[in-house]
Write a protein that holds these residues in place. Structure first.
Motif, PDB file in Angstrom:
ATOM      1  N   ILE A   1       0.852  -1.183   0.000  1.00 12.50           N
ATOM      2  CA  ILE A   1       0.000   0.000   0.000  1.00 12.50           C
ATOM      3  C   ILE A   1       0.888   1.233   0.000  1.00 12.50           C
ATOM      4  CG2 ILE A   1      -1.722   1.327   1.271  1.00 12.50           C
ATOM      5  CD1 ILE A   1      -2.753  -1.315   2.391  1.00 12.50           C
ATOM      6  N   GLN A   2       0.749   2.049  -1.015  1.00  5.23           N
ATOM      7  CA  GLN A   2       1.496   3.292  -1.143  1.00  5.23           C
ATOM      8  C   GLN A   2       0.600   4.437  -0.698  1.00  5.23           C
ATOM      9  OE1 GLN A   2       4.768   3.361  -2.367  1.00  5.23           O
ATOM     10  NE2 GLN A   2       4.782   5.469  -1.669  1.00  5.23           N
ATOM     11  N   LEU A   3       1.057   5.213   0.294  1.00  5.93           N
ATOM     12  CA  LEU A   3       0.302   6.355   0.776  1.00  5.93           C
ATOM     13  C   LEU A   3       0.753   7.614   0.049  1.00  5.93           C
ATOM     14  CD1 LEU A   3       0.426   5.685   4.630  1.00  5.93           C
ATOM     15  CD2 LEU A   3      -1.325   4.989   2.995  1.00  5.93           C
ATOM     16  N   MET A   4      -0.122   8.600  -0.038  1.00  2.51           N
ATOM     17  CA  MET A   4       0.208   9.866  -0.686  1.00  2.51           C
ATOM     18  C   MET A   4       1.356  10.571   0.042  1.00  2.51           C
ATOM     19  SD  MET A   4      -1.598  10.229  -3.400  1.00  2.51           S
ATOM     20  CE  MET A   4      -1.690  11.951  -3.812  1.00  2.51           C
ATOM     21  N   SER A   5       1.554  10.296   1.303  1.00  2.00           N
ATOM     22  CA  SER A   5       2.640  10.906   2.076  1.00  2.00           C
ATOM     23  C   SER A   5       4.008  10.356   1.692  1.00  2.00           C
ATOM     24  CB  SER A   5       2.402  10.672   3.571  1.00  2.00           C
ATOM     25  OG  SER A   5       2.485   9.290   3.867  1.00  2.00           O
ATOM     26  N   GLY A   6       4.027   9.282   0.889  1.00  2.00           N
ATOM     27  CA  GLY A   6       5.282   8.676   0.467  1.00  2.00           C
ATOM     28  C   GLY A   6       5.609   7.385   1.194  1.00  2.00           C
ATOM     29  N   LEU A   7       4.905   7.098   2.278  1.00  2.00           N
ATOM     30  CA  LEU A   7       5.136   5.849   3.001  1.00  2.00           C
ATOM     31  C   LEU A   7       4.612   4.665   2.204  1.00  2.00           C
ATOM     32  CD1 LEU A   7       4.167   6.706   6.672  1.00  2.00           C
ATOM     33  CD2 LEU A   7       6.442   6.226   5.800  1.00  2.00           C
ATOM     34  N   CYS A   8       5.280   3.541   2.370  1.00  2.00           N
ATOM     35  CA  CYS A   8       4.848   2.307   1.733  1.00  2.00           C
ATOM     36  C   CYS A   8       4.678   1.258   2.824  1.00  2.00           C
ATOM     37  CB  CYS A   8       5.894   1.860   0.725  1.00  2.00           C
ATOM     38  SG  CYS A   8       5.479   0.321  -0.088  1.00  2.00           S
ATOM     39  N   LEU A   9       3.487   0.675   2.905  1.00  2.00           N
ATOM     40  CA  LEU A   9       3.186  -0.352   3.903  1.00  2.00           C
ATOM     41  C   LEU A   9       3.103  -1.704   3.206  1.00  2.00           C
ATOM     42  CD1 LEU A   9       0.297   1.548   5.681  1.00  2.00           C
ATOM     43  CD2 LEU A   9       2.697   1.540   6.319  1.00  2.00           C
ATOM     44  N   VAL A  10       3.733  -2.703   3.808  1.00  2.00           N
ATOM     45  CA  VAL A  10       3.715  -4.045   3.235  1.00  2.00           C
ATOM     46  C   VAL A  10       3.010  -4.975   4.213  1.00  2.00           C
ATOM     47  CG1 VAL A  10       5.123  -5.951   2.374  1.00  2.00           C
ATOM     48  CG2 VAL A  10       5.860  -3.589   1.994  1.00  2.00           C
ATOM     49  N   PHE A  11       2.084  -5.772   3.690  1.00  2.00           N
ATOM     50  CA  PHE A  11       1.327  -6.745   4.477  1.00  2.00           C
ATOM     51  C   PHE A  11       1.506  -8.117   3.845  1.00  2.00           C
ATOM     52  CE2 PHE A  11      -0.693  -2.683   5.017  1.00  2.00           C
ATOM     53  CZ  PHE A  11      -1.064  -2.650   6.349  1.00  2.00           C
ATOM     54  N   ASP A  12       1.428  -9.156   4.675  1.00  2.00           N
ATOM     55  CA  ASP A  12       1.504 -10.511   4.126  1.00  2.00           C
ATOM     56  C   ASP A  12       0.160 -10.910   3.529  1.00  2.00           C
ATOM     57  OD1 ASP A  12      -0.132 -11.269   6.265  1.00  2.00           O
ATOM     58  OD2 ASP A  12       1.446 -12.364   7.319  1.00  2.00           O
ATOM     59  N   ALA A  13       0.077 -12.106   3.009  1.00  2.00           N
ATOM     60  CA  ALA A  13      -1.142 -12.567   2.330  1.00  2.00           C
ATOM     61  C   ALA A  13      -2.344 -12.629   3.262  1.00  2.00           C
ATOM     62  CB  ALA A  13      -0.901 -13.935   1.698  1.00  2.00           C
ATOM     63  N   ASP A  14      -2.103 -12.738   4.567  1.00  2.00           N
ATOM     64  CA  ASP A  14      -3.193 -12.771   5.541  1.00  2.00           C
ATOM     65  C   ASP A  14      -3.558 -11.383   6.042  1.00  2.00           C
ATOM     66  OD1 ASP A  14      -3.469 -15.565   5.471  1.00  2.00           O
ATOM     67  OD2 ASP A  14      -1.762 -15.774   6.839  1.00  2.00           O
ATOM     68  N   GLY A  15      -2.866 -10.354   5.534  1.00  2.00           N
ATOM     69  CA  GLY A  15      -3.172  -8.987   5.927  1.00  2.00           C
ATOM     70  C   GLY A  15      -2.458  -8.506   7.167  1.00  2.00           C
ATOM     71  N   ARG A  16      -1.435  -9.228   7.614  1.00  2.00           N
ATOM     72  CA  ARG A  16      -0.660  -8.796   8.788  1.00  2.00           C
ATOM     73  C   ARG A  16       0.451  -7.857   8.332  1.00  2.00           C
ATOM     74  NH1 ARG A  16      -1.304 -14.554  10.238  1.00  2.00           N
ATOM     75  NH2 ARG A  16       0.487 -14.851   8.900  1.00  2.00           N
ATOM     76  N   HIS A  17       0.625  -6.750   9.057  1.00  2.00           N
ATOM     77  CA  HIS A  17       1.655  -5.764   8.720  1.00  2.00           C
ATOM     78  C   HIS A  17       3.034  -6.392   8.839  1.00  2.00           C
ATOM     79  CE1 HIS A  17       4.311  -2.255   9.676  1.00  2.00           C
ATOM     80  NE2 HIS A  17       3.763  -1.870   8.538  1.00  2.00           N
ATOM     81  N   VAL A  18       3.848  -6.215   7.796  1.00  2.00           N
ATOM     82  CA  VAL A  18       5.198  -6.776   7.772  1.00  2.00           C
ATOM     83  C   VAL A  18       6.231  -5.677   7.983  1.00  2.00           C
ATOM     84  CG1 VAL A  18       6.894  -8.015   6.382  1.00  2.00           C
ATOM     85  CG2 VAL A  18       4.491  -8.666   6.267  1.00  2.00           C
TER      86      VAL A  18
END
Length: 68
Positions: free
Chosen positions: A48-65
């Motif tokens: 997930i790329q946010l407009m603020s420039g941060l990038c969030l990565v989650f596993d296939a089950d939706g847990r934040h990595v």
């Protein structure tokens, strides 16, 4: 509040039903009011790329990595 009703993905729209509920919970708890630029889905992860420039990565089950 994050608007998850429609999200662009590779030129097509997908609904919030295809997004893991715990990803939505994580976003609303940790990044309230953030605007999502894009969501990329691969077979084993979500990016997930946010407009603020941060990038969030989650596993296939939706847990934040990780956050970049």
């Amino acid at each position: 509040m994050v608007n998850w009703s429609l999200i662009n993905s590779g030129g097509r729209k997908i609904s919030s039903a295809q997004i893991r509920k715990n990803m939505v919970s994580f976003m609303t708890r940790n990044y309230p009011g953030s605007v999502i630029d894009s969501i990329e889905r691969k077979y084993n992860a979500y990016k997930i790329q946010l407009m603020s420039g941060l990038c969030l990565v989650f596993d296939a089950d939706g847990r934040h990595v990780k956050t970049d």
